[in-house]
Design a protein around this motif. Sequence first.
Motif, PDB file in Angstrom:
ATOM      1  N   PRO A 107    -114.882 -61.607  52.092  1.00  8.43           N
ATOM      2  CA  PRO A 107    -113.732 -60.696  52.112  1.00  8.43           C
ATOM      3  C   PRO A 107    -113.708 -59.849  50.839  1.00  8.43           C
ATOM      4  O   PRO A 107    -114.097 -60.298  49.762  1.00  8.43           O
ATOM      5  N   PHE A 108    -113.274 -58.603  50.982  1.00  7.58           N
ATOM      6  CA  PHE A 108    -113.191 -57.637  49.889  1.00  7.58           C
ATOM      7  C   PHE A 108    -114.566 -57.268  49.323  1.00  7.58           C
ATOM      8  O   PHE A 108    -114.643 -56.554  48.339  1.00  7.58           O
ATOM      9  N   GLY A 109    -115.629 -57.741  49.948  1.00  9.79           N
ATOM     10  CA  GLY A 109    -116.950 -57.454  49.428  1.00  9.79           C
ATOM     11  C   GLY A 109    -117.710 -56.409  50.222  1.00  9.79           C
ATOM     12  O   GLY A 109    -118.757 -55.937  49.762  1.00  9.79           O
ATOM     13  N   TRP A 110    -117.193 -56.025  51.386  1.00  6.45           N
ATOM     14  CA  TRP A 110    -117.947 -55.137  52.272  1.00  6.45           C
ATOM     15  C   TRP A 110    -117.064 -54.061  52.877  1.00  6.45           C
ATOM     16  O   TRP A 110    -115.887 -54.293  53.155  1.00  6.45           O
ATOM     17  N   LEU A 111    -117.667 -52.913  53.082  1.00  2.00           N
ATOM     18  CA  LEU A 111    -117.036 -51.812  53.808  1.00  2.00           C
ATOM     19  C   LEU A 111    -117.908 -51.582  55.042  1.00  2.00           C
ATOM     20  O   LEU A 111    -118.997 -51.014  54.952  1.00  2.00           O
ATOM     21  N   VAL A 112    -117.446 -52.065  56.182  1.00  2.00           N
ATOM     22  CA  VAL A 112    -118.249 -52.068  57.407  1.00  2.00           C
ATOM     23  C   VAL A 112    -117.682 -51.041  58.386  1.00  2.00           C
ATOM     24  O   VAL A 112    -116.473 -51.018  58.653  1.00  2.00           O
ATOM     25  N   HIS A 113    -118.563 -50.202  58.887  1.00  2.00           N
ATOM     26  CA  HIS A 113    -118.168 -49.201  59.881  1.00  2.00           C
ATOM     27  C   HIS A 113    -118.918 -49.462  61.182  1.00  2.00           C
ATOM     28  O   HIS A 113    -120.147 -49.408  61.212  1.00  2.00           O
ATOM     29  N   GLN A 114    -118.188 -49.771  62.234  1.00  2.00           N
ATOM     30  CA  GLN A 114    -118.777 -49.945  63.563  1.00  2.00           C
ATOM     31  C   GLN A 114    -118.474 -48.697  64.384  1.00  2.00           C
ATOM     32  O   GLN A 114    -117.315 -48.380  64.637  1.00  2.00           O
ATOM     33  N   HIS A 115    -119.521 -47.982  64.750  1.00  2.00           N
ATOM     34  CA  HIS A 115    -119.365 -46.689  65.407  1.00  2.00           C
ATOM     35  C   HIS A 115    -119.771 -46.802  66.879  1.00  2.00           C
ATOM     36  O   HIS A 115    -120.902 -47.185  67.186  1.00  2.00           O
ATOM     37  N   ASN A 116    -118.854 -46.475  67.750  1.00  2.00           N
ATOM     38  CA  ASN A 116    -119.129 -46.547  69.186  1.00  2.00           C
ATOM     39  C   ASN A 116    -119.660 -45.208  69.674  1.00  2.00           C
ATOM     40  O   ASN A 116    -118.963 -44.439  70.334  1.00  2.00           O
ATOM     41  N   ALA A 117    -120.920 -44.922  69.330  1.00  2.00           N
ATOM     42  CA  ALA A 117    -121.551 -43.739  69.907  1.00  2.00           C
ATOM     43  C   ALA A 117    -121.725 -43.929  71.407  1.00  2.00           C
ATOM     44  O   ALA A 117    -121.740 -42.961  72.167  1.00  2.00           O
ATOM     45  N   LYS A 118    -121.883 -45.180  71.821  1.00  2.00           N
ATOM     46  CA  LYS A 118    -121.852 -45.569  73.225  1.00  2.00           C
ATOM     47  C   LYS A 118    -121.213 -46.936  73.301  1.00  2.00           C
ATOM     48  O   LYS A 118    -121.261 -47.718  72.354  1.00  2.00           O
ATOM     49  N   SER A 119    -120.597 -47.236  74.421  1.00  2.00           N
ATOM     50  CA  SER A 119    -119.876 -48.499  74.561  1.00  2.00           C
ATOM     51  C   SER A 119    -120.852 -49.668  74.627  1.00  2.00           C
ATOM     52  O   SER A 119    -121.983 -49.541  75.096  1.00  2.00           O
ATOM     53  N   GLY A 120    -120.394 -50.805  74.151  1.00  2.00           N
ATOM     54  CA  GLY A 120    -121.217 -52.010  74.194  1.00  2.00           C
ATOM     55  C   GLY A 120    -121.033 -52.839  72.942  1.00  2.00           C
ATOM     56  O   GLY A 120    -120.198 -52.547  72.076  1.00  2.00           O
ATOM     57  N   PHE A 121    -121.823 -53.941  72.849  1.00  2.00           N
ATOM     58  CA  PHE A 121    -121.807 -54.754  71.653  1.00  2.00           C
ATOM     59  C   PHE A 121    -122.366 -53.951  70.478  1.00  2.00           C
ATOM     60  O   PHE A 121    -122.903 -52.848  70.637  1.00  2.00           O
ATOM     61  N   ILE A 122    -122.266 -54.520  69.290  1.00  2.00           N
ATOM     62  CA  ILE A 122    -122.712 -53.803  68.087  1.00  2.00           C
ATOM     63  C   ILE A 122    -124.158 -53.351  68.226  1.00  2.00           C
ATOM     64  O   ILE A 122    -124.517 -52.215  67.906  1.00  2.00           O
ATOM     65  N   ALA A 123    -125.009 -54.245  68.734  1.00  2.00           N
ATOM     66  CA  ALA A 123    -126.429 -53.921  68.862  1.00  2.00           C
ATOM     67  C   ALA A 123    -126.685 -52.816  69.877  1.00  2.00           C
ATOM     68  O   ALA A 123    -127.726 -52.160  69.834  1.00  2.00           O
ATOM     69  N   GLU A 124    -125.747 -52.589  70.788  1.00  2.00           N
ATOM     70  CA  GLU A 124    -125.943 -51.624  71.865  1.00  2.00           C
ATOM     71  C   GLU A 124    -125.162 -50.337  71.662  1.00  2.00           C
ATOM     72  O   GLU A 124    -125.278 -49.410  72.472  1.00  2.00           O
ATOM     73  N   SER A 125    -124.354 -50.249  70.605  1.00  2.00           N
ATOM     74  CA  SER A 125    -123.431 -49.128  70.465  1.00  2.00           C
ATOM     75  C   SER A 125    -124.031 -47.929  69.727  1.00  2.00           C
ATOM     76  O   SER A 125    -123.390 -46.895  69.640  1.00  2.00           O
ATOM     77  N   GLY A 126    -125.246 -48.065  69.192  1.00  2.00           N
ATOM     78  CA  GLY A 126    -125.874 -46.962  68.487  1.00  2.00           C
ATOM     79  C   GLY A 126    -126.749 -46.115  69.391  1.00  2.00           C
ATOM     80  O   GLY A 126    -127.117 -46.520  70.506  1.00  2.00           O
ATOM     81  N   LEU A 127    -127.118 -44.945  68.915  1.00  2.00           N
ATOM     82  CA  LEU A 127    -127.951 -44.028  69.699  1.00  2.00           C
ATOM     83  C   LEU A 127    -129.422 -44.421  69.702  1.00  2.00           C
ATOM     84  O   LEU A 127    -130.208 -43.833  70.452  1.00  2.00           O
ATOM     85  N   VAL A 128    -129.799 -45.398  68.874  1.00  2.00           N
ATOM     86  CA  VAL A 128    -131.208 -45.766  68.782  1.00  2.00           C
ATOM     87  C   VAL A 128    -131.780 -46.170  70.128  1.00  2.00           C
ATOM     88  O   VAL A 128    -132.930 -45.847  70.453  1.00  2.00           O
ATOM     89  N   ARG A 129    -131.005 -46.844  70.945  1.00  2.00           N
ATOM     90  CA  ARG A 129    -131.514 -47.342  72.220  1.00  2.00           C
ATOM     91  C   ARG A 129    -131.735 -46.210  73.222  1.00  2.00           C
ATOM     92  O   ARG A 129    -132.540 -46.332  74.136  1.00  2.00           O
ATOM     93  N   VAL A 130    -131.019 -45.109  73.048  1.00  2.00           N
ATOM     94  CA  VAL A 130    -131.218 -43.954  73.926  1.00  2.00           C
ATOM     95  C   VAL A 130    -132.361 -43.081  73.411  1.00  2.00           C
ATOM     96  O   VAL A 130    -133.140 -42.532  74.196  1.00  2.00           O
ATOM     97  N   LEU A 131    -132.464 -42.978  72.078  1.00  2.00           N
ATOM     98  CA  LEU A 131    -133.470 -42.103  71.477  1.00  2.00           C
ATOM     99  C   LEU A 131    -134.865 -42.723  71.469  1.00  2.00           C
ATOM    100  O   LEU A 131    -135.857 -42.006  71.329  1.00  2.00           O
TER     101      LEU A 131
END
Length: 524
Positions: free
Chosen positions: A187-211
Motif C-alpha cells: 500500500p502507498f507504494g504503487w500507482l497502478v493504472h488499469q486501462h480497458n482498451a477492450k473489455s476483459g481481465f487485465i491480461a486481455e484488456s490491452g491492445l497487444v492481443r489485437v495488434l
Amino acid sequence: MTASKIVDANGRPFTKKELKKSQTAEVSSLKRTFAEHPSKGLSIQKLPRILEAAEQGDLSAQASLFNDMQERDGHIFAEMQKRKNALLKLDWSIEPPKNSTAEEKALAAKVAQWFEALPDFEDIILNALDAIGHGFSAQEIEWEFYQNEWLPKAIIPRPQSWFRTTPGQKDTLLLNDGSLEGAPLWPFGWLVHQHNAKSGFIAESGLVRVLAWPYLFKNFALRDLAEFLEIYGLPARVGTYLQGATQEEKDTLLEALVMLGHDAAGIIPEGTTIDFQSAAEGQANNYQVMIDWCERTVSKVILGATLTSQADGKSSTNALGNVHNEVRHDLTVADARQLEGLFRQLIQMLCQLNGYQDFNSRRLPRLVFDVREIADLTTFAEGIAKLVEAGMETIPVSWVHKKLAIPEPKSNEPVLKRIAPLTPALLSQSPYRSFAALSHTQDGLIDPAQVALDNAPDIPDVINQAISKLLSPVIAALQQGQSPDEALDIIAASYPALDDGELIQILTQAQFVADIWGRLNASE
C-alpha cells in the motif's frame, strides 16, 4: 498530523516508516531478470501459446512481446505515440466536489499545490498510458518527508513483465517475486493504472492481443518480400569450366560466382567462362498489398481510423478526414476519463498521509482533464449574434463560455470590455444642411460634445481659435527675433503649465471640425 498508523484504500494497515522503502529493492530476482524477446521466431503456433499463458496469469511473455513489437515495427510505435501524446495537449485542473464547502475548496487548493510539486508530471502520464497496449501500467512511488509533508520523491515505471495476475481470484495484480503465487503490492507504494482498451481481465484488456496478429502477418510479408528482392533482383550467373578441371578449379569458379553476386568483382582461372542471364521476372505488388493491409489494420485498432495517419490520395477527403479526427477525439476523451481514475488514487494517498483522513473519499478533490471541443470562434460568434438578433432569449452565457473554453471571471478579476464605437456623422449631400442633425446619434440620443460644436458661431473661427491658442507661444517667440529652436524650447518649458485635458479637447475639436468643413466644402 495523524498517528503513525494508517490504512490504505483497501483498509490494510500501513506504517509511515515503511514509506521510505521500495518493494522491488527487496526482490533480488527482479534485478537479475533480463528482457525476453518472444518476437524472435514468432510463428502462428507460438503466438497462441504466449496469449494463453497471459490468460492464466503469466504476463511476462505477452508484455515482452508488445515491447518488441513497438521496437521493431515503426508503424505501431508511431501510432501508439500519437494516441499517448494526445493527452499531453490537454489542460487539467484540480476541482473540488459539487456543492463544496469552504473546507473542501481549501483542500482542493492544497492538492493543486502538491501536484505542482510532482516530479516530471508529463512522464507520469505517458508511462501510465502504456496500459493502452499492455492492459495495465505500474509505477513505484518513492516518498520523502519534505517541509512537514509527505510528497513523492520519484515515481518510477516498472516493466509489465515484473507482474502476474490471478484471473480466478478477483484478477489481482501481483509482483512476480519468484514465488508461486506472487507478492501483493505494498500500500502507498504503487500507482497502478488499469486501462480497458477492450473489455476483459487485465491480461486481455490491452491492445497487444489485437495488434499481435497483423504484426505477425506483416513480418511474414516483409520476409517474403526480402527473399523476392534477393532472388528476382539479381541476374543469374552461370559458370562453365573446362573438361577435366580439378576440384580446386571448380571451387574457385564457384567462389567467383558468389563474389560477383555481392561484391561485383572476382577472379577465375584461365579457360573458364561466366554468363549473366536475365533476372527472373516477378512482381512485388502482392507483398506490398499485404503490408498495407496490416498497417491499415494497426491504425484502425490504435486510432480508430486510417485517414489521420495514412493518405492514399484516393479515398482521403477533407470531410472523411474530419470524421476520423472526431473518432480520435473520442478516443482521447475515453483515455483521459480513465486516466483520471489513476490520479484519484494518488490524491487519496496524499490526503491520507498528510492528515486529511477525516474527509470522505467520495468528497475528495479530483483531477479533471479539459476535453472540450472548442468551437470556431468566428463562426460561433456569427451564429450566436444572428440567433440573438432573431429574438432567441434563452441562450445561457455559461454555455457560450463552455463551447469557447473561455473561463468565467473570478471575483475582482479584470475583464475585457467592448469599446464604444465613435458615432458616425450623418452628413447630407447638400452643403447647406444644418449641423443640428449631427448632434443626434443613431439611437436618437443627444451628444453634448456635438451640440457644443453645432452651436459654434462659425466653423473657420473655431478652427482659428483652437490653432491660435495652441501656437501663440511659438508665434510670439519668433516675432521677438528668437530662433525656431529657442521658440520650441519656450513651448517645452511652458507646457507643464498647460491643462492636458484642455489641450486634448482643442486638438480633438480642431480635427473634427476640419474634417466636417472639408466634407461640406469639397468640390463635386
